[in-house]
Design a protein around this motif. Structure first.
Motif, mmCIF file in Angstrom:
data_model
loop_
_atom_site.group_PDB
_atom_site.id
_atom_site.type_symbol
_atom_site.label_atom_id
_atom_site.label_comp_id
_atom_site.label_asym_id
_atom_site.label_seq_id
_atom_site.Cartn_x
_atom_site.Cartn_y
_atom_site.Cartn_z
ATOM 1 N N ARG A 196 0.368 -1.229 -0.010
ATOM 2 C CA ARG A 196 0.474 -0.277 -0.126
ATOM 3 C C ARG A 196 1.481 1.292 -0.281
ATOM 4 N N SER A 197 2.232 1.831 1.448
ATOM 5 C CA SER A 197 2.571 1.971 0.387
ATOM 6 C C SER A 197 3.942 2.213 1.564
ATOM 7 N N GLU A 198 4.785 2.881 0.843
ATOM 8 C CA GLU A 198 6.331 2.371 1.619
ATOM 9 C C GLU A 198 7.242 3.692 1.801
ATOM 10 N N GLU A 199 8.092 3.650 3.004
ATOM 11 C CA GLU A 199 8.751 4.911 2.811
ATOM 12 C C GLU A 199 10.074 4.558 3.231
ATOM 13 N N THR A 243 7.669 -0.417 5.229
ATOM 14 C CA THR A 243 6.964 -0.803 4.057
ATOM 15 C C THR A 243 5.005 -1.078 4.979
#
Length: 239
Positions: free
Chosen positions: A132-135, A172
């Motif tokens: 969904r999202s990764e930083e 993640t």
């Protein structure tokens, strides 16, 4: 139209009556259209104060337009009668083919379920995931050591050594697969069917006392009655 009164509490609500000369019948929505047309053409006139009759004195505008609950009950009764009539005709046609015409009388009663229900369900599948999202966070730090002596000239400042370090952190977030299902059950479904069937017997020709042939009534055999019952059950189940 009532005369305007000085005080509002003394005013009377206007009313209207319409007489129609018809060649045929009118549907409920047509009568409703007439009452709304008359009510909208007179200031202060409400729909429930409009009465529509035919030239024979039959009231065409009934209380269904004035009471929503009564209108709902009337529509349910109409649907119930239509379902019962359809099932009765179906069973009668089947028995006419099996026994012959005018050999049975059928009465069908149904119970309809007018409960409206809607179900929403969610299903999660942990085996199916998506990112969904990764930083990504990167940080760099350096340090310097001043304790080493300068071998060329001890009197000079000490030689320093520097060291750098790069740190990377990754966060993640995963989305679990989700399935949402909505089910809505329609109202008016058949909940129970009851059928009453009257079967005529058979008439056999027997020799009379005077030598002629007379018709004598005879009950149908239990085996034949069982077959008829199963046929009626089958026709009812396929409804």
């Amino acid at each position: 139209m009532p005369e305007p009164a000085l005080f509002r509490e003394q005013e009377k609500e206007p009313s209207a009556s319409v007489t129609l000369k018809l060649r045929g019948g009118l549907k409920d929505n047509q009568v409703a259209g007439i009452t709304h047309l008359v009510a909208s053409s007179v200031e202060g006139l409400q729909v429930d104060q409009v009465t529509v009759i035919d030239s024979r004195g039959n009231i065409l505008s009934d209380m269904r337009e004035r009471d929503p609950l009564l209108a709902m009950t009337s529509s349910r009764m109409k649907l119930k009668n239509e379902v019962e009539k359809g099932l009765t005709n179906k069973v009668e046609m089947m028995l006419a083919q099996l026994l012959g015409p005018d050999k049975s009388i059928v009465r069908v009663s149904v119970e309809l379920d007018f409960t409206h229900s809607q179900t929403t369900s969610e299903t999660f599948d942990p085996d199916r995931t998506a990112v969904r999202s990764e930083e990504i966070n990167e940080s760099e730090s350096s340090s310097q050591d001043q304790d080493n002596v300068n071998p060329a000239d001890p009197n000079q400042p000490a030689l320093g050594s520097s060291e750098s370090q790069l740190e990377t952190n990754t966060i993640t977030n995963y989305e679990i697969s989700k399935t949402t299902t909505q089910e809505s059950r329609k109202t008016g479904g058949v909940q129970r069917i009851s059928a009453s069937v009257l079967i005529d017997g058979v008439y056999r020709g027997v020799e009379g006392e005077g030598g002629g042939t007379q018709r004598r009534y005879q009950d149908r055999s239990p085996e034949e009655m069982d077959k008829i019952e199963q046929a009626v059950r089958g026709a009812r189940a396929r409804a």
